[in-house]
Write an enzyme that holds these catalytic residues in place. Sequence first.
Site, PDB file in Angstrom:
ATOM      1  N   LYS A   1       0.909  -1.202  -0.028  1.00  0.00           N
ATOM      2  CA  LYS A   1      -0.036  -0.013  -0.079  1.00  0.00           C
ATOM      3  C   LYS A   1       0.790   1.287   0.043  1.00  0.00           C
ATOM      4  O   LYS A   1       1.825   1.328   0.719  1.00  0.00           O
ATOM      5  CB  LYS A   1      -0.879  -0.120   1.340  1.00  0.00           C
ATOM      6  CG  LYS A   1      -2.077   0.786   1.354  1.00  0.00           C
ATOM      7  CD  LYS A   1      -2.685   0.742   2.632  1.00  0.00           C
ATOM      8  CE  LYS A   1      -4.053   1.833   2.841  1.00  0.00           C
ATOM      9  NZ  LYS A   1      -4.765   1.401   3.788  1.00  0.00           N
TER      10      LYS A   1
ATOM     11  N   SER B   1      -9.529   0.573   2.912  1.00  0.00           N
ATOM     12  CA  SER B   1      -8.767   1.681   1.983  1.00  0.00           C
ATOM     13  C   SER B   1      -7.561   0.704   1.422  1.00  0.00           C
ATOM     14  O   SER B   1      -6.843   1.594   0.436  1.00  0.00           O
ATOM     15  CB  SER B   1      -8.093   2.557   2.748  1.00  0.00           C
ATOM     16  OG  SER B   1      -7.282   2.317   3.867  1.00  0.00           O
TER      17      SER B   1
ATOM     18  N   SER C   1      -9.780  -1.286   7.012  1.00  0.00           N
ATOM     19  CA  SER C   1      -9.271  -1.212   5.632  1.00  0.00           C
ATOM     20  C   SER C   1      -8.438  -2.448   5.362  1.00  0.00           C
ATOM     21  O   SER C   1      -8.144  -2.515   4.046  1.00  0.00           O
ATOM     22  CB  SER C   1      -8.333   0.001   5.731  1.00  0.00           C
ATOM     23  OG  SER C   1      -9.142   1.258   5.905  1.00  0.00           O
TER      24      SER C   1
END
Lengths: 54, 469
Positions: free
Chosen positions: B81, B156, B180
Amino acid sequence: MTEVAGIPVDADVAERIATSIGPAFDGFAAISGTLPFDLEPASFLLAQTLEAGE
Amino acid sequence: MSTDPALMSLAEVASAIASKRLSSHEATRGLLHRIAQWQPRLNAFMEIESEAALKAADEADAELAKGESRGPLHGVPLAHKDMYYDAGKVVTCGSLIRRDFVATSTSTALQRLKDAGSIRLGSLQMAEFAYGPTGHNAHYGPVHNPFGLDHVTGGSSSGSGAAVAARLTYAALGSDTGGSIRVPAHFCGVTGLKTTYGRVSRAGAMPLSQSLDTVGPLAQTAEDCALLLGLIAGPDPEDATASHAPVANYVAATKASLKGLKIGVPSNFYVDDLDKEVARALDDTIATLKSEGAEIMQVELPDQRQLSAACQLLLAVEATAFHKRWLIERPQDYGPQVLMRLQNGLAIPGVTYLETLRWRGPALAAHVAATSKVDALIAPVAPMPAPTIAESDVGNNSGAEAVIQRLTRFTRPINYLGLPALAIPSGFTRTGLPVGMQLIGRSFDEATILTIGAAFQRAADFHQKVPAL
């Protein structure tokens, strides 16, 4: 409130904020104002340690 | 074990490289080939660093040829990420504001994976500043679900979920503040571990909420998550909240049997208003765990709506505080949904915020008391499978928070309590969308939920399903 925070918003934004965040206030209402006087945020770390040590 | 290197699990590819049955170059080239095919459809990568990755792979192979190994991930290509600082690299955090931000230090979690020998493939897409559970991104476009391109990935950690599902990386770091890691794992059919608050250092990871942020992996299997957790967990002088609690042998835990373990099924909240196919997957997962030797018990939990509300208030204030300077100076550079959510935080009084922090201890104690007879809980990650990109593109209208609330309804309470939770693929809908369950453990007892997850994955093969191009 947003003015106090230093970031004033338009009336329509203020209304939208109230609609968005209102349910969270409602959900927490039963807890708000009921906590014991000498309860500190650090009690969370104590509870974590206690649970991990069980 | 798959014969296609790109389809191997992290543990399999690490073993294959270490034993020289596969070169790091072959593994990296295999992933880059898949990335070239999938990226135009998924938008999972923020940056693809093909040349640098192949060069690093060749160096790793040369080291192995000399009998040198850096660690258990020697030569394994990974992407994470785009919120983990990597010195000298641009780290966008999914935002316009940090589009050109070059990190001057490397996050502890990332450094530990590098020290174990992993090499960098690139960086993965994410929700802007990790503040959105759908997978939309106003600046870089939505990430598409590999199991249904017009569906969201969840967020996310949207790129992490999609890239692991499509076998474009063997694993990826995500972060979980309100769901997330678990929501993308559920929507994309991969395994995702939300760690105990304090289990993994957050130093050098973009902050969203200092009281709730956790670092954890998404991967194909529970064993892969265990391997990564063992490498990144533990104290860190750079992060005072990183716990000194002992780091277990998590990989060993994945070999254990379920016999003697008690798993609780909540009798309320997590079983309400479920889509039929999620309810069926929950029942089937419980039946499998039972057949593998676990004892199943019903558990009545304290009011989870209060926990969820407290989490929302806490997160809103802390996120807004981090962003206040940019809210004043660059409000136009936020996407509409993130700007709206950050503005929400302005309306929460300081006293209310502190009450949410003060209540965490008693709330966790009440949870511990209610679950004292079980080793872990099982619950759906979300009440529904992945919605379409169109129906969840909620922008900045007043209904956006309601959509976000439904997506994260079952994940937020766990963040507020700081507990670990492992999301595991548990089935598919009639239309082929993945469904995941979360195994919720005790504080710092990731080992038990990894035991349960791995046992389930020995009995079921949902985690092995690879989406077709």
